[in-house]
Scaffold this motif. Structure first.
Motif, PDB file in Angstrom:
ATOM      1  N   LYS A   1       0.822  -1.217   0.000  1.00  0.00           N
ATOM      2  CA  LYS A   1       0.000   0.000   0.000  1.00  0.00           C
ATOM      3  C   LYS A   1       0.852   1.261   0.000  1.00  0.00           C
ATOM      4  O   LYS A   1       0.551   2.224  -0.685  1.00  0.00           O
ATOM      5  N   TYR A   2       1.912   1.247   0.821  1.00  0.00           N
ATOM      6  CA  TYR A   2       2.666   2.483   1.043  1.00  0.00           C
ATOM      7  C   TYR A   2       3.965   2.537   0.244  1.00  0.00           C
ATOM      8  O   TYR A   2       4.876   3.264   0.600  1.00  0.00           O
TER       9      TYR A   2
ATOM     10  N   TYR B   1      -4.396   4.400  14.719  1.00  0.00           N
ATOM     11  CA  TYR B   1      -3.400   5.433  14.463  1.00  0.00           C
ATOM     12  C   TYR B   1      -2.891   5.305  13.033  1.00  0.00           C
ATOM     13  O   TYR B   1      -2.443   4.252  12.616  1.00  0.00           O
TER      14      TYR B   1
ATOM     15  N   VAL C   1      -0.720   7.628   9.855  1.00  0.00           N
ATOM     16  CA  VAL C   1       0.026   8.846   9.545  1.00  0.00           C
ATOM     17  C   VAL C   1      -0.851   9.741   8.667  1.00  0.00           C
ATOM     18  O   VAL C   1      -0.975  10.934   8.908  1.00  0.00           O
TER      19      VAL C   1
ATOM     20  N   GLY D   1      -7.572   0.803   4.028  1.00  0.00           N
ATOM     21  CA  GLY D   1      -7.026   0.497   5.363  1.00  0.00           C
ATOM     22  C   GLY D   1      -8.028   0.777   6.475  1.00  0.00           C
ATOM     23  O   GLY D   1      -8.926   1.607   6.325  1.00  0.00           O
TER      24      GLY D   1
ATOM     25  N   LEU E   1      -6.123  -0.767  11.766  1.00  0.00           N
ATOM     26  CA  LEU E   1      -6.068  -1.786  12.830  1.00  0.00           C
ATOM     27  C   LEU E   1      -5.107  -2.927  12.498  1.00  0.00           C
ATOM     28  O   LEU E   1      -4.834  -3.774  13.347  1.00  0.00           O
ATOM     29  N   GLY E   2      -4.581  -2.934  11.283  1.00  0.00           N
ATOM     30  CA  GLY E   2      -3.737  -4.044  10.828  1.00  0.00           C
ATOM     31  C   GLY E   2      -2.525  -4.298  11.716  1.00  0.00           C
ATOM     32  O   GLY E   2      -2.260  -5.439  12.110  1.00  0.00           O
TER      33      GLY E   2
END
Ligand code: ADP
Length: 259
Positions: free
Chosen positions: A165-166, A208, A210, A220, A223-224
């Motif tokens: 994803k990132y 949480y 970013v 997303g 909680l992953g």
């Protein structure tokens, strides 16, 4: 945080002095604060898709239903938002089971390299779609670990799914697995956007993120990593994250092996 209780001491109907009782309630206060924050987060996370579903449904009922193209577009959004709510609720249920120690762990002596390989092969399709290469350096002849294969696969999938994803198109993910001082260690390293230093200490907290918008865009739930952390904890293991903004992220999972 101190709770102060002052109690007068009486002797023959007269105040003879005072007793000062100090209670350190820092821990209770922090737990209460975390609980409140969590409930507020859950409500907010569920309200966002609900608001979208409601307004799109209202627009359809107000006449947009007559336009087939618009209807299809709106129904697709409603469908996606429902999927998002399902993902959030499923992740919350999983976390709650892990918190209450209700999650059944089917622990057996297993080779984690097989579990990791299964997770990588499932995530390869998604990586390929973004032109991301996954490079595996996996030692096959590893000591066994007493672990739940499905749960550990979920840990690896959550980390790999973040790495994909990132990480922008054309990036790389390196997966390493080796044994060191009675631990089987997995490292999943990407060449993605990275995480700002100030966010790192909070990254395993529930919800949480970013960048909320970016996380949502990729489906997303925030909680992953919390789920991964709870599963690793239930295996007496450790999970760590290292990251450099703009350079990439490395997540390391250590699981004790059977000696
Ligand atoms: P999400 O569902 O938002 O990905 P996670 O709990 O899996 O939630 O991760 C929490 C946050 O940590 C993400 O929103 C993202 O900001 C950051 N993060 C996790 N993994 C990576 C990574 N490999 N690269 C960059 N940021 C990451």
């Amino acid at each position: 945080i101190l709770k102060v209780i002052i109690a007068p001491m009486k002797r023959e109907e007269k105040t003879a002095g005072f007793i000062l009782i100090l209670h350190d309630i820092t821990k209770e206060q922090k737990l209460e604060e975390m609980r409140r924050e969590f409930v507020a987060n859950v409500s907010h996370e569920l309200r966002t898709p609900l608001t979208t579903i409601k307004s799109y449904t209202e627009t359809l009922l107000d006449g947009a239903l007559n336009d087939e193209e618009v209807s299809m577009q709106f129904l697709n959004v409603i469908n996606e938002e429902t999927d998002r709510m399902t993902r959030i609720v499923n992740d919350l249920l999983e976390l709650s089971r892990l918190d209450n120690k209700e999650a059944r762990f089917n622990k057996k002596a297993i080779n984690l390299s097989k579990v990791l390989a299964a997770a990588v092969s499932k995530m390869k399709v998604n990586a390929k779609k973004k032109g991301i290469t996954i490079c595996e350096n996996v030692k096959e002849d590893l000591p066994l670990c007493y672990a739940d294969a499905d749960k550990m696969e979920q840990v690896f999938q959550n980390i790999l799914s973040n790495a994909i994803k990132y990480t922008p198109e054309g990036g790389n993910i390196t997966v390493n697995l080796w044994c060191e001082s009675n631990f089987v260690i997995t490292s999943i390293k990407d060449t993605g956007i990275g995480i700002p230093r100030e966010d790192l200490p909070r990254i395993f907290e529930r919800f949480y993120r970013v960048d909320k918008t970016r996380s949502r865009e990729f489906g997303g739930t925030g909680l992953g990593l919390s789920i991964a952390k709870e599963i690793v904890k239930a295996h007496e293991g450790e999970i760590e994250i290292k990251s450099e903004l703009g350079e990439g992220t490395e997540v390391t999972v250590k699981i004790p092996c059977i000696v």
